[in-house]
Design a protein around this motif. Structure first.
Motif, mmCIF file in Angstrom:
data_model
loop_
_atom_site.group_PDB
_atom_site.id
_atom_site.type_symbol
_atom_site.label_atom_id
_atom_site.label_comp_id
_atom_site.label_asym_id
_atom_site.label_seq_id
_atom_site.Cartn_x
_atom_site.Cartn_y
_atom_site.Cartn_z
ATOM 1 N N ASN A 83 20.085 20.687 20.988
ATOM 2 C CA ASN A 83 20.499 20.387 22.363
ATOM 3 C C ASN A 83 20.290 21.602 23.283
ATOM 4 N N HIS A 183 13.635 16.655 21.631
ATOM 5 C CA HIS A 183 14.302 17.682 20.822
ATOM 6 C C HIS A 183 13.340 18.447 19.908
ATOM 7 N N SER A 337 22.786 12.763 20.378
ATOM 8 C CA SER A 337 22.772 14.227 20.278
ATOM 9 C C SER A 337 24.140 14.806 19.971
ATOM 10 N N TRP A 356 15.761 17.620 12.220
ATOM 11 C CA TRP A 356 15.857 18.860 12.982
ATOM 12 C C TRP A 356 15.514 20.063 12.108
#
Length: 538
Positions: A83, A183, A337, A356
């Motif tokens: 984020n 992202h 998120s 991620w």
């Protein structure tokens, strides 16, 4: 050097001071070694390979434990950091620093937009789009339940609740786009921008350590810098081998589906060996003669396959899914998120946390590659194109492949090949070919899909090899060919060893482990970029 007011002036430090680059010859082979990054990286990888092969059973258990531990313990770190990366990049776009040109005010781009976009697309996440483009939208629509949503299909009877279907397909597409959208590309942008800024504007070597000059000063040429580059090598290697493992699995499934070849570990190993051999040729030829040519060919194959599915599939529904997926993504991006207080633990930990970690592990490789091909772009143009264009491509790709697959499941029920392979059996590597099975020209499209997977496989391997070679050569982009060959071969061997030692879980576990460390590195890079931009003429 930093000035008294904390700004970073144009850096005129001679990198050769304090750096130990050694020319070594082994028989007819010459290596340009950045000591000790090359030695520690290569010896550690060799040791890891041997231990994994000797203790396969124990290694498999360790990999399984490591994957569960990291995804469940550090999911908050991955989500929070991602984020921050997005917000930071958006801030730079609207800030006055967006006018800063990478390479100086007189710099011009080395590549046109078409070749530039092709290389971004091929290096960034091509294999991921092929592997998960069908699987994820269907799976999230029905099984994983992002944000606690329930699926519209009765898995016992195959009946579809049409009232729930439209909403579910929108959220399924949005969850998939979330994993391939802003992202991950923000993480790539952080690394790429820091490298391009400190290489082209501050005249420092193309190496991760260079971006830490505002923080560490001349210590970046010593052990602190060595450690940063070594971490970058490990993150790149394990992030890349995960993609190679996924590509090998999908290519093997396609070869079995189309040509009847055995879908075994041995076939996957042969695929990796063959692809690595082709990648070696591309690595030797360099960016212009190898990577650029393959990336452009890859783009042509991808566009051809994409538009075939678009026109042969439910075209009107795909257009609706493009808007539905994009608008739902915009609505869901904040709750997806959110790192805390969620009810969808399986989705957040097993999917988002892994993604991620994977993208962050890949960021040194993709970031450095993007930096090498992005000289002459302004910061605003650079961030906008690197983040926005691939995200829009992902939206249309997921709407086309995923939307077509969802329509097949909704209309054919349990008779759909996608239903059987995704919902009933979760045969992830066969999902795309199952979708082709319910469309015309099945064998033609499946063969083209195999070729596309293999070429994505090759472009990832050769561009990754060039990046690792640059890091271990102290930022040099013209190191001896033998060194590039060494790293390309090492990537293939490492992918094979991890598949033998624990399969896909082993690949994912090592990505997660290196992803934790490099997440911290990227957070520091955000601060370094600000310091570097402060001294640039606006």
């Amino acid at each position: 050097m930093p000035s008294p007011d904390g700004r970073v002036n144009t850096i005129d430090t001679d990198y050769r001071v304090g750096q130990d680059n050694i020319q070594r010859s082994i028989g007819p082979l010459t290596f340009d070694i950045h000591n000790p990054v090359f030695f520690i990286s290569s010896l550690t990888i060799v040791t890891f390979v041997l231990v994994t092969l000797i203790f396969q059973d124990q290694a498999g258990a360790v990999f399984n434990w490591l994957f569960d531990f990291v995804t469940k313990t550090f999911d908050w770190l991955f989500l929070s950091a991602a984020n921050i990366f997005v917000v930071f990049c958006l801030f730079l776009v609207v800030s006055p620093w967006g006018r800063v040109k990478l390479g100086g005010t007189e710099a011009t781009p080395d590549f046109g937009y078409l070749s530039w976009f092709a290389m971004l697309f091929a290096a960034g996440m091509g294999i991921g789009l092929m592997f998960f483009g069908v699987l994820e939208p269907v799976y999230h629509m029905q099984v994983s339940g992002p944000l606690g949503l329930e699926g519209p299909i009765n898995t016992e009877t195959g009946e579809v609740d049409q009232a729930q279907l439209a909403d579910a397909r929108g959220h399924g597409l949005a969850a998939t786009i979330f994993h391939f959208g802003l992202h991950p590309w923000a993480a790539y942008t952080i690394v790429a921008l820091s490298l391009a800024l400190f290489t082209y504007n501050k005249q420092l070597p193309l190496s991760i350590r260079s971006a830490f000059f505002p923080l560490l000063g001349d210590r970046v040429w010593g052990w602190p810098g060595h450690i940063i580059d070594i971490i970058a090598v490990f993150a790149t290697l394990f992030g890349l081998t995960t993609s190679l493992g996924l590509g090998a699995q999908q290519a093997t499934s396609g070869l079995h589906y189309v040509f009847g070849l055995p879908e075994t570990l041995n076939t996957q190993i042969v695929v990796i060996i063959g692809v690595t051999a082709v990648a070696l040729i591309s690595v030797i030829r360099g960016i212009d003669g190898g990577v650029k040519v393959l990336s452009n060919a890859n783009m042509c194959f991808a566009v051809l396959l994409l538009f075939f599915v678009f026109f042969a599939g439910p075209t009107l529904q795909i257009l609706k899914d493009t808007w539905n997926g994009l608008s739902t993504y915009a609505a869901d991006i904040i709750p997806l998120s959110n790192p805390i207080g969620r009810e969808d633990d399986t989705f957040r930990e097993s999917w988002t946390s892994f993604y991620w970690a994977w993208w962050i592990s890949w960021s040194p490789f993709v970031g450095m590659f993007i930096a090498r091909v992005s000289r002459g772009r302004t910061v605003r143009e650079f961030i906008t194109c690197v983040m926005l264009v691939p995200t829009l491509v992902a939206v249309f790709w997921m709407a086309t492949f995923g939307g077509t697959a969802i329509t097949q499941v909704a209309t054919l029920g349990t008779e759909s090949g996608v239903y059987q392979n995704v919902i009933a059996e979760y045969n992830d590597s066969l999902a795309m070919f199952a979708m082709f099975g319910d469309m015309p020209l099945t064998y033609v499209t499946s063969t083209l899909g195999i070729i596309l997977v293999l070429v994505f496989f090759i472009t990832s391997s050769d561009s990754g090899s060039l990046v690792i070679d640059t890091i271990t050569a102290g930022g040099k982009t013209d190191s001896p060919r033998a060194q590039r060959v060494f790293w390309a071969t090492t990537e293939g061997i490492l992918a094979i060893v991890l598949l033998i030692g624990g399969g896909l879980t082993a690949l994912q576990a090592m990505v997660n482990a290196t992803g934790i460390i490099f997440t911290i590195v990227l957070l520091f890079l955000c601060w370094a970029i600000l310091q570097g931009l402060r001294s640039e003429p606006r």
